[in-house]
Enzyme design. Structure first.
Site, PDB file in Angstrom:
ATOM      1  N   TYR A   1      36.640  28.244  40.510  1.00 18.94           N
ATOM      2  CA  TYR A   1      38.053  28.365  40.123  1.00 18.94           C
ATOM      3  C   TYR A   1      38.944  27.658  41.167  1.00 18.94           C
ATOM      4  CZ  TYR A   1      42.616  30.523  39.546  1.00 18.94           C
ATOM      5  OH  TYR A   1      43.968  30.722  39.409  1.00 18.94           O
TER       6      TYR A   1
ATOM      7  N   ARG B   1      48.096  52.461  49.833  1.00 16.67           N
ATOM      8  CA  ARG B   1      47.426  51.234  50.320  1.00 16.67           C
ATOM      9  C   ARG B   1      45.992  51.528  50.759  1.00 16.67           C
ATOM     10  NH1 ARG B   1      48.120  49.303  55.258  1.00 16.67           N
ATOM     11  NH2 ARG B   1      50.272  50.004  55.406  1.00 16.67           N
TER      12      ARG B   1
ATOM     13  N   ASP C   1      30.795  35.707  41.951  1.00 20.76           N
ATOM     14  CA  ASP C   1      31.974  35.961  41.129  1.00 20.76           C
ATOM     15  C   ASP C   1      31.476  36.124  39.698  1.00 20.76           C
ATOM     16  OD1 ASP C   1      34.244  35.753  39.511  1.00 20.76           O
ATOM     17  OD2 ASP C   1      35.331  34.617  41.028  1.00 20.76           O
TER      18      ASP C   1
ATOM     19  N   LYS D   1      40.976  39.464  33.830  1.00 16.90           N
ATOM     20  CA  LYS D   1      40.348  38.809  32.689  1.00 16.90           C
ATOM     21  C   LYS D   1      39.708  39.848  31.757  1.00 16.90           C
ATOM     22  CE  LYS D   1      41.909  35.245  34.694  1.00 16.90           C
ATOM     23  NZ  LYS D   1      41.518  35.046  36.055  1.00 16.90           N
TER      24      LYS D   1
END
Ligand code: LCS
Length: 397
Positions: A110, A57, A184, A209
């Site tokens: 988005y 983590r 972004d 993506k």
């Protein structure tokens, strides 16, 4: 590796370089935790005096390889890998913002990012103001003493608006040099646009993506100054969101990134051809693509980007009924959300990716019911066009 290598070389070599008898391909460190050679060494890893591996983590060699590659592609100091694009955005904002702060965001983004900003950040006392970043007067009016960050996508999802990264960053930083300008960069990828070189502070991506490109993982990344990325890692990811990817997904992303440059270039070329063909199809009311001279920010896109990307939006004649008829009759193209991958995907933003917007918000964001978004893949141009053409013709029956 030296940072001045060209993008195609960085895609292949940065982040992991085999030497001696190493495997050519980086092994997968499929482990949750790492062994300390001594109690003292473990404590020093936690305090930051030693740079050793601790617990996945907090980091993992597979993550570090991907992070180095993406930071080099973006021309940035550092990157932090996350479990999704939403994880990247949430981890960044949870690290930067506190109750009473003000965030300025683009009105067309988005759907889930919009939902986070408009429905959820407000529950924690954060004020979010949505503006049109092509109207710089709106930006100047919106800036306030408690403005901590600015967020937009360029090209934007799904209306492909292009915003002037250099000008917006200059205005924000002149007002207050502490404001974090967050871009972004999912649609452009660092192959076509490097926002940090244009003055932005932070870049986020849905690595689900084009960065990965093969639709087989969900992933994200935050890019920027090393000190800030360390904070996002140790606060935003470690403590606040836990938005940690798996080593296996990081390994798939490392593989996908190897062909990013060549994929983006090939997809750009055929997307330009499809956009031009759509413009001449009688079933199409309007094509929105930054590479067309009809796009309102075509000039800006030409200056700011080195290509126009692989996403096209268009309004179909005949409203929502025609849109449904077209989407239900594609055969080669997949009726699916997501974008930037090797398969051509087609979807209906108003009822799918942007369904978190109310009817009024959709109208304000310019997302009409007859808007269709396509992400052009790597199938042969003739086959993609033949499928779109038959579906468009069928939509008008
Ligand atoms: N940023 C942009 C610009 C996006 O398009 C998406 C997802 C995200 C962030 C979130 O990334 P994720 O958490 O999914 O990795 N966009 C999607 C879309 O347009 N279709 O499906 C997902």
């Amino acid at each position: 590796m030296h940072k001045s290598k060209h993008p195609a070389t960085i895609c292949l070599h940065e982040g992991y370089q085999a030497t001696g008898n190493d495997p050519l391909i980086m092994p997968i460190y499929q482990t949750s935790t790492f062994v300390f050679e001594s109690c003292e060494f473990g404590g020093e890893c936690f305090s930051g005096e030693q740079n050793g591996n601790i617990y996945t983590r907090l980091g993992n060699p597979n993550f570090h390889a991907v992070e180095a590659k993406i930071a080099a592609l973006e021309g940035a100091e550092a990157a932090v890998l996350t479990s999704s694009g939403m994880g990247a955005i949430a981890a960044t904002l949870w690290t930067l913002l506190s109750s009473g702060d003000h965030l300025i965001a683009a009105k067309t983004i988005y759907g889930c990012t919009f939902s986070l900003f408009s429905h959820h950040l407000s529950r924690f006392g954060i004020e979010v103001e949505f503006i049109d970043f092509n109207d710089l007067a709106q930006l100047k009016n919106a800036l306030k003493s408690n403005t901590k960050a600015i967020f937009f996508e360029t090209p934007a999802n799904p209306d492909l608006s292009i915003y002037d990264i250099r000008q917006i960053s200059t205005i924000a930083h002149q007002y207050n040099s502490e404001i974090q300008v967050i871009i972004d960069n999912t649609f452009a990828t660092p192959i076509l646009q490097q926002p940090i070189k244009l003055g932005a502070d932070i870049v986020v991506h849905s690595a689900t993506k084009a960065l990965n490109g093969h639709s087989d993982i969900i992933s994200g990344v935050v890019v920027g100054k090393a000190e800030l990325m360390q904070r996002i890692q140790m606060e935003g990811i470690k403590d606040l969101t836990g938005a940690v990817p798996s080593p296996h997904d990081a390994s798939l992303l490392l593989r996908g990134l190897k062909t990013l440059s060549i994929r983006v270039k090939a997809q750009n070329e055929q997307t330009m051809r499809i956009a031009s063909a759509l413009e001449n199809h009688p079933a199409v009311e309007k094509v929105i693509f930054p590479g067309l001279s009809s796009h309102p920010q075509h000039e800006l896109a030409t200056q700011q980007m080195t290509g126009f990307g692989n996403i096209i939006s268009f309004n179909i004649k005949g409203g929502f009924d025609a849109a449904k008829r077209m989407l239900n009759s594609v055969e080669l193209c997949a009726l699916a959300v997501s974008l930037g991958c090797v398969h051509t995907l087609i979807q209906h933003p108003a009822s799918m990716t942007h369904s978190s917007y109310s009817a009024e918000e959709l109208a304000n964001a310019g997302i009409a019911n007859n808007l269709i978004r396509i992400s052009i893949g790597l199938e042969d141009y003739e086959d993609i066009w033949s499928d779109l053409n038959q579906a468009l013709n069928y939509s008008q029956i």
